[in-house]
Design an enzyme around this catalytic site. Structure first.
Site, PDB file in Angstrom:
ATOM      1  N   THR A 134       1.489   7.008   0.431  1.00  0.00           N
ATOM      2  CA  THR A 134       0.763   5.939  -0.105  1.00  0.00           C
ATOM      3  C   THR A 134       1.031   5.683  -1.519  1.00  0.00           C
ATOM      4  OG1 THR A 134      -1.731   5.292  -0.262  1.00  0.00           O
ATOM      5  CG2 THR A 134      -1.109   7.419  -0.489  1.00  0.00           C
ATOM      6  N   THR A 159      -5.643   7.341   7.281  1.00  0.00           N
ATOM      7  CA  THR A 159      -5.727   6.136   6.362  1.00  0.00           C
ATOM      8  C   THR A 159      -7.230   5.894   5.771  1.00  0.00           C
ATOM      9  OG1 THR A 159      -5.542   4.376   8.165  1.00  0.00           O
ATOM     10  CG2 THR A 159      -3.428   5.346   6.959  1.00  0.00           C
ATOM     11  N   GLY A 160      -7.257   5.339   4.787  1.00  0.00           N
ATOM     12  CA  GLY A 160      -8.647   4.989   4.114  1.00  0.00           C
ATOM     13  C   GLY A 160      -9.190   5.380   3.205  1.00  0.00           C
ATOM     14  N   GLY A 182      -9.702   7.954   0.650  1.00  0.00           N
ATOM     15  CA  GLY A 182      -9.311   9.263   0.507  1.00  0.00           C
ATOM     16  C   GLY A 182     -10.521  10.367  -0.083  1.00  0.00           C
ATOM     17  N   THR A 208      -2.197   2.774   3.535  1.00  0.00           N
ATOM     18  CA  THR A 208      -1.398   4.121   3.611  1.00  0.00           C
ATOM     19  C   THR A 208      -0.492   4.037   4.906  1.00  0.00           C
ATOM     20  OG1 THR A 208      -3.191   5.320   2.332  1.00  0.00           O
ATOM     21  CG2 THR A 208      -1.738   6.641   3.626  1.00  0.00           C
ATOM     22  N   ARG A 231      -5.519   9.382 -10.711  1.00  0.00           N
ATOM     23  CA  ARG A 231      -6.260   9.684  -9.563  1.00  0.00           C
ATOM     24  C   ARG A 231      -5.314  10.215  -8.318  1.00  0.00           C
ATOM     25  NH1 ARG A 231      -6.170   7.142  -4.002  1.00  0.00           N
ATOM     26  NH2 ARG A 231      -8.373   7.309  -3.088  1.00  0.00           N
ATOM     27  N   VAL A 232      -5.935  11.010  -7.785  1.00  0.00           N
ATOM     28  CA  VAL A 232      -4.975  11.555  -6.421  1.00  0.00           C
ATOM     29  C   VAL A 232      -5.887  11.399  -5.084  1.00  0.00           C
ATOM     30  CG1 VAL A 232      -3.858  13.400  -5.108  1.00  0.00           C
ATOM     31  CG2 VAL A 232      -3.461  12.993  -7.812  1.00  0.00           C
ATOM     32  N   GLY A 233      -5.532  10.701  -4.235  1.00  0.00           N
ATOM     33  CA  GLY A 233      -6.161  10.598  -3.036  1.00  0.00           C
ATOM     34  C   GLY A 233      -6.086  11.729  -2.112  1.00  0.00           C
ATOM     35  N   ASP A 234      -6.360  11.295  -0.709  1.00  0.00           N
ATOM     36  CA  ASP A 234      -6.421  12.499   0.463  1.00  0.00           C
ATOM     37  C   ASP A 234      -4.821  12.768   0.852  1.00  0.00           C
ATOM     38  OD1 ASP A 234      -6.444   9.921   1.357  1.00  0.00           O
ATOM     39  OD2 ASP A 234      -7.028  10.668   3.290  1.00  0.00           O
ATOM     40  N   SER A 247       0.798  -1.240   0.005  1.00  0.00           N
ATOM     41  CA  SER A 247       0.173  -0.008   0.118  1.00  0.00           C
ATOM     42  C   SER A 247       1.012   1.403   0.027  1.00  0.00           C
ATOM     43  CB  SER A 247      -1.029   0.067   1.341  1.00  0.00           C
ATOM     44  OG  SER A 247       0.035   0.158   2.364  1.00  0.00           O
TER      45      SER A 247
HETATM   46  N1  GLY Z   1      -6.110   7.360   1.861  1.00  0.00           N
HETATM   47  C1  GLY Z   1      -5.175   6.919   0.696  1.00  0.00           C
HETATM   48  C2  GLY Z   1      -5.885   7.200  -0.605  1.00  0.00           C
HETATM   49  O1  GLY Z   1      -7.271   6.947  -0.415  1.00  0.00           O
HETATM   50  O2  GLY Z   1      -5.540   7.207  -1.661  1.00  0.00           O
END
Ligand code: GLY
Length: 348
Positions: A218, A251-252, A254, A200, A228-231, A80
């Protein structure tokens, strides 16, 4: 929970806290610093020990937390984060990371970065050597190369095999076929997403000088849409810190956090007097309140996904919470050594 805090949401289930400090002026006004202390997501047991080792040698909190998460970034077994992370839908590993430095209030981040094993280090250099906060994709990689980072193949054989399995089982309507026998029909069933697809690592610390810093890194959502970009690399979402208040990270899923900027919310809740655990539970509740689409809910109308939050305050208290399920944990290192601490949770 610290005796200085009254639990105001008694209807919420809470886990244990560690490293609790007795505040002398109420949470918002407390100035007595305890420390050092390091927190991380559950995959950060080695990370918190490493970060604490650096802090005990006198390192700045940001240098320490980056050194801590580097252990996970370079670990091929962790699918991850960093090297060995699961790739996007096209089989390309794209990494996100951000750092925030409490003493200066500065941040640095990279998103959709390819081929660089230590995105947290690149994020740190963005903070140190640019007047920007966030670099993405090819620009981020060019910047990393400029600063001497080697470009490497991050797709391990294990991650490649998982990606191929996902691709071959994605649809019965395309021409990619998983292993099958001569009598099989309808080959390839939907590949079930699991929690592992949102892994993450977040790490925050208070150093010997009482200064606070944070990092999140992450490989993001497994098999994501390319780009795609997460949080994780978004300041206020994947992490936030304020040297006078505390720090938080996540984490989780995003997408849920991007729509709530929950790490910023947690720090602001702590500024207003919440304990770290209370503030993390408030962030979980905020996400639950914002989750209105049926496709994201279970049969009870609750979020069907998970997001976990980890926080520490300036007095050295730590706590965390997640949306779903008992048994969540976070890693903590302080004067009592390194250990795992239970997360509170909103729903069983
Ligand atoms: N929390 C990591 C993501 O959603 O990319």
């Amino acid at each position: 929970m610290s005796s200085s805090f009254v639990t105001r949401r008694t209807f919420l289930k809470t886990g244990s806290l560690a490293g609790a400090a007795v505040l002398t002026g109420g949470a918002a006004g407390a100035r007595r610093r305890q420390g050092p202390v390091v927190i991380a997501s559950a995959n950060g047991a080695g990370c918190v020990a490493e970060a604490m080792r650096h802090i005990q040698e006198g390192a700045d909190a940001l240098d320490a937390v980056v050194a801590g998460v580097n252990l996970v970034e370079e670990d091929p077994q962790d699918t991850s984060v960093g090297y060995g992370g699961l790739p996007n839908a096209e089989g390309v590993v794209q990494l996100d990371s951000a750092v925030m430095h409490g003493p200066t209030g500065r941040a640095g981040a990279v998103a959709a970065l390819e081929g660089i094993k230590y995105p947290s280090r690149v994020a740190h250099v963005v903070l140190q050597r640019t007047d920007h906060v966030l670099l993405v994709a090819k620009g981020a990689q060019a910047f990393a190369r400029m600063h001497g980072f080697p470009v490497e193949n991050l797709l391990t054989e294990r991650a490649r095999q998982i990606w191929v399995r996902w691709r071959e089982n994605l649809s019965t309507q395309d021409d990619y076929l998983p292993p099958h026998g001569p009598d099989d029909i309808d080959i390839g069933e939907a590949f079930k997403r699991t929690q592992e697809h949102w892994g993450t690592i977040h790490c925050s610390a208070i150093d010997l000088g009482g200064n606070i810093s944070s990092v999140t890194t992450t490989s993001g959502l497994a098999f994501k849409v390319p780009g795609r970009v997460g949080d994780s690399p978004i300041i206020g979402a994947g992490l936030y810190c304020d040297n006078e208040v505390g720090a938080a990270g996540s984490t989780g899923r995003g997408e849920a956090n991007l729509e709530s900027l929950a790490s910023f919310l947690i720090v602001e809740r702590m500024r207003a007097g919440d304990s770290p655990e209370e503030a993390c539970l408030a962030a979980c509740q905020r996400i639950a309140d914002q989750t209105r689409l049926r496709r994201l809910q279970n049969e009870r109308g609750e979020p069907a996904f998970n997001v976990s939050f980890y926080a520490l305050n300036q007095a050295g208290e730590v706590g965390g919470a997640r949306i779903r399920g008992a048994g969540g944990r976070m890693a903590v290192a302080d004067g009592d050594g390194a250990r795992m601490v239970e997360l509170a949770h909103l729903y069983d």
